[in-house]
Design a protein around this motif. Structure first.
Motif, PDB file in Angstrom:
ATOM      1  N   UNK A 325       0.833  -0.964  -0.002  1.00  0.00           N
ATOM      2  CA  UNK A 325      -0.071  -0.081  -0.006  1.00  0.00           C
ATOM      3  C   UNK A 325       0.781   1.421   0.052  1.00  0.00           C
ATOM      4  N   UNK A 326       1.990   1.021   0.124  1.00  0.00           N
ATOM      5  CA  UNK A 326       2.973   2.220   0.296  1.00  0.00           C
ATOM      6  C   UNK A 326       3.332   2.706  -1.386  1.00  0.00           C
ATOM      7  N   UNK A 327       3.224   1.951  -2.270  1.00  0.00           N
ATOM      8  CA  UNK A 327       3.504   1.798  -3.365  1.00  0.00           C
ATOM      9  C   UNK A 327       2.158   2.860  -4.256  1.00  0.00           C
ATOM     10  N   UNK A 328       2.573   4.065  -5.303  1.00  0.00           N
ATOM     11  CA  UNK A 328       1.465   4.592  -5.584  1.00  0.00           C
ATOM     12  C   UNK A 328       0.910   4.030  -6.588  1.00  0.00           C
ATOM     13  N   UNK A 329      -0.590   3.881  -6.633  1.00  0.00           N
ATOM     14  CA  UNK A 329      -1.432   3.150  -7.633  1.00  0.00           C
ATOM     15  C   UNK A 329      -1.267   1.765  -7.579  1.00  0.00           C
ATOM     16  N   UNK A 330      -0.837   1.291  -6.490  1.00  0.00           N
ATOM     17  CA  UNK A 330      -0.774  -0.325  -6.201  1.00  0.00           C
ATOM     18  C   UNK A 330      -1.823  -1.058  -6.701  1.00  0.00           C
ATOM     19  N   UNK A 331      -3.053  -0.450  -6.356  1.00  0.00           N
ATOM     20  CA  UNK A 331      -4.360  -1.200  -6.906  1.00  0.00           C
ATOM     21  C   UNK A 331      -4.334  -1.452  -8.587  1.00  0.00           C
ATOM     22  N   UNK A 332      -4.147  -0.292  -9.241  1.00  0.00           N
ATOM     23  CA  UNK A 332      -3.957  -0.495 -10.797  1.00  0.00           C
ATOM     24  C   UNK A 332      -2.894  -1.450 -11.135  1.00  0.00           C
ATOM     25  N   UNK A 333      -1.502  -1.367 -10.550  1.00  0.00           N
ATOM     26  CA  UNK A 333      -0.619  -2.330 -10.740  1.00  0.00           C
ATOM     27  C   UNK A 333      -1.156  -3.666 -10.537  1.00  0.00           C
ATOM     28  N   UNK A 334      -1.934  -4.064  -9.512  1.00  0.00           N
ATOM     29  CA  UNK A 334      -2.113  -5.370  -9.121  1.00  0.00           C
ATOM     30  C   UNK A 334      -3.509  -5.740 -10.227  1.00  0.00           C
ATOM     31  N   UNK A 335      -4.208  -4.989 -10.579  1.00  0.00           N
ATOM     32  CA  UNK A 335      -5.288  -5.525 -11.368  1.00  0.00           C
ATOM     33  C   UNK A 335      -5.138  -5.350 -12.869  1.00  0.00           C
ATOM     34  N   UNK A 336      -4.556  -4.228 -13.182  1.00  0.00           N
ATOM     35  CA  UNK A 336      -4.320  -4.089 -14.808  1.00  0.00           C
ATOM     36  C   UNK A 336      -3.137  -4.249 -15.340  1.00  0.00           C
ATOM     37  N   UNK A 337      -2.108  -5.032 -14.607  1.00  0.00           N
ATOM     38  CA  UNK A 337      -0.751  -5.238 -15.207  1.00  0.00           C
ATOM     39  C   UNK A 337      -0.460  -6.727 -14.902  1.00  0.00           C
ATOM     40  N   UNK A 338       0.560  -7.282 -15.484  1.00  0.00           N
ATOM     41  CA  UNK A 338       0.625  -8.762 -15.349  1.00  0.00           C
ATOM     42  C   UNK A 338       1.767  -8.881 -14.240  1.00  0.00           C
ATOM     43  N   UNK A 339       2.284  -7.494 -13.921  1.00  0.00           N
ATOM     44  CA  UNK A 339       3.629  -7.491 -13.173  1.00  0.00           C
ATOM     45  C   UNK A 339       3.068  -7.606 -11.546  1.00  0.00           C
ATOM     46  N   UNK A 340       1.708  -7.108 -11.231  1.00  0.00           N
ATOM     47  CA  UNK A 340       1.284  -6.881 -10.085  1.00  0.00           C
ATOM     48  C   UNK A 340       2.292  -6.046  -9.164  1.00  0.00           C
ATOM     49  N   UNK A 341       1.686  -6.122  -7.866  1.00  0.00           N
ATOM     50  CA  UNK A 341       2.267  -5.000  -6.795  1.00  0.00           C
ATOM     51  C   UNK A 341       2.530  -5.696  -5.416  1.00  0.00           C
ATOM     52  N   UNK A 342       2.624  -6.899  -5.581  1.00  0.00           N
ATOM     53  CA  UNK A 342       2.793  -7.766  -4.261  1.00  0.00           C
ATOM     54  C   UNK A 342       2.651  -9.368  -4.428  1.00  0.00           C
ATOM     55  N   UNK A 343       2.116 -10.083  -3.513  1.00  0.00           N
ATOM     56  CA  UNK A 343       2.052 -11.389  -3.691  1.00  0.00           C
ATOM     57  C   UNK A 343       0.451 -11.774  -3.811  1.00  0.00           C
ATOM     58  N   UNK A 344       0.362 -12.683  -4.883  1.00  0.00           N
ATOM     59  CA  UNK A 344      -0.927 -13.104  -5.045  1.00  0.00           C
ATOM     60  C   UNK A 344      -0.959 -14.727  -4.621  1.00  0.00           C
ATOM     61  N   UNK A 345      -2.029 -15.292  -4.035  1.00  0.00           N
ATOM     62  CA  UNK A 345      -2.184 -16.347  -3.563  1.00  0.00           C
ATOM     63  C   UNK A 345      -3.515 -17.111  -4.162  1.00  0.00           C
ATOM     64  N   UNK A 346      -3.228 -18.288  -4.897  1.00  0.00           N
ATOM     65  CA  UNK A 346      -4.103 -18.794  -5.687  1.00  0.00           C
ATOM     66  C   UNK A 346      -4.428 -20.270  -4.724  1.00  0.00           C
ATOM     67  N   UNK A 347      -5.596 -20.691  -5.265  1.00  0.00           N
ATOM     68  CA  UNK A 347      -6.024 -22.142  -4.420  1.00  0.00           C
ATOM     69  C   UNK A 347      -5.474 -23.547  -4.804  1.00  0.00           C
TER      70      UNK A 347
END
Length: 347
Positions: A325-347
């Motif tokens: 959350x310290x990264x500017x526009x982290x939500x857009x980076x996570x949802x609208x790019x393939x790079x993301x802005x953190x760690x994604x956990x899958x089932x």
């Protein structure tokens, strides 16, 4: 994130997807691929949406060449197609809440995502502001294992600050940015029913989520309003409880059948080496989470966050992300790019 073929690699370098090969490493790199187009349903270019989108992007238009803007929009299209019409639950707190600049970034991201057709549910805490008001009233904050000890006086302050101040401030910011936000708490419409924490003798009025009734939310998100939910709930007798915002967000995501749960935090995500941000795990499945916990890689305050994500995934949420959350526009980076802005956990 969009995923295509998976290539097994030994280290958590890239954004990944779960492999069907049981002998493969639990971490895999995945190149991006286009999502399927969804056609029909609500029109997203009404005058209100058009005005909202303009208010989000207009400040940067003059400084960005037209060709660059067109390229950016075109690259975001597959992600917009993938998530359009899907429910995304965002838990907001930490550094992104304390900094005005980061707060503005988060609000802008939410409005933009709503404008392009995503159903956003916004869950918040407000620990720093609660501490400030306790201090003003001469009450000392007290914590046990990272959880706020909440006696009757503290619970009264928690309710006033979260529901009456922080919640309405966030609603006003979102409305000002051009979307339509509606402020709620877990008490409204019996959205969340609480039960005492197992450690209630030590913690006081700190609760767990006993049940979720999302009935009051569905008309809001179906009309692309943004519910803003304070993490306070009551038990069947009406006694109010302080609920961990991560837990509240995870349970709401499960009840709504959300596509994605996103937790905004004060760390880059899950790190193999807690002292090295470059060791960020971009994607990991539940099996990998359990192994990392056993190995001591996941420890301390990260354990309840990953447990919240695992619980939501077990109840049908497709992916859960812990992002910076310290990264500017982290939500857009996570949802609208393939790079993301953190760690994604899958089932």
């Amino acid at each position: 994130m969009l995923t295509a073929k998976t290539l097994s690699i030994p280290l958590p370098i890239g954004r990944a997807s779960k492999s069907s090969d049981s002998n493969a490493s639990f971490l895999h790199f995945s190149p991006t691929s286009k999502g399927s187009c969804q056609i029909g349903g609500k029109s997203f270019m009404s005058p209100r949406i058009r005005a909202s989108l303009q208010s989000v992007v207009e400040p940067d238009i003059q400084s960005t060449p037209a060709q660059t803007r067109v390229k950016i929009l075109s690259e975001a299209l597959p992600f917009i197609q993938k998530f359009r019409g899907k429910t995304i639950v965002v838990k907001y707190g930490g550094a992104a809440m304390k900094s005005e600049a980061l707060q503005a970034s988060v609000i802008t991201d939410l409005v933009l995502l709503s404008c392009v057709g995503m159903r956003i549910v916004f869950v918040h805490g407000g620990g720093p502001e609660i501490n400030q008001w306790l201090d003003k009233l001469g009450l000392k904050p007290n914590f046990l294992n990272g959880l706020r000890v909440t006696d009757a006086s503290t619970m009264e302050i928690v309710s006033m600050v979260l529901v009456g101040k922080v919640n309405k401030h966030l609603v006003a910011l979102i409305n000002k940015a051009g979307a339509t936000a509606v402020g709620l708490s877990g008490l409204d419409g019996r959205l969340l029913t609480a039960r005492p924490s197992p450690n209630s003798a030590q913690l006081g009025f700190v609760g767990d989520v006993a049940s979720v009734d999302p009935t009051v939310l569905r008309p809001l998100i179906d009309n692309y309003h943004i519910p803003v939910i304070a993490s306070v709930a009551a038990d069947p007798t009406g006694q109010a409880y302080n609920i961990n915002a991560d837990t509240a967000a995870g349970e709401l995501a499960a009840a709504l059948g959300a596509e994605k749960l996103i937790l905004l935090t004060d760390v880059p995500g899950i790190l193999v080496d807690r002292n090295d941000p470059r060791s960020l795990v971009k994607e990991v499945d539940i099996k990998g989470i359990k192994k990392m916990t056993e190995d001591g890689i996941i420890a301390g305050g990260m354990i309840p966050k990953v447990n919240c994500c695992i619980r939501s995934l077990a109840q049908g949420v497709h992916t859960a992300s812990i992002i910076d959350g310290r990264l500017e526009h982290s939500l857009l980076l996570e949802i609208l790019t393939d790079q993301g802005a953190g760690t994604m956990i899958t089932g």
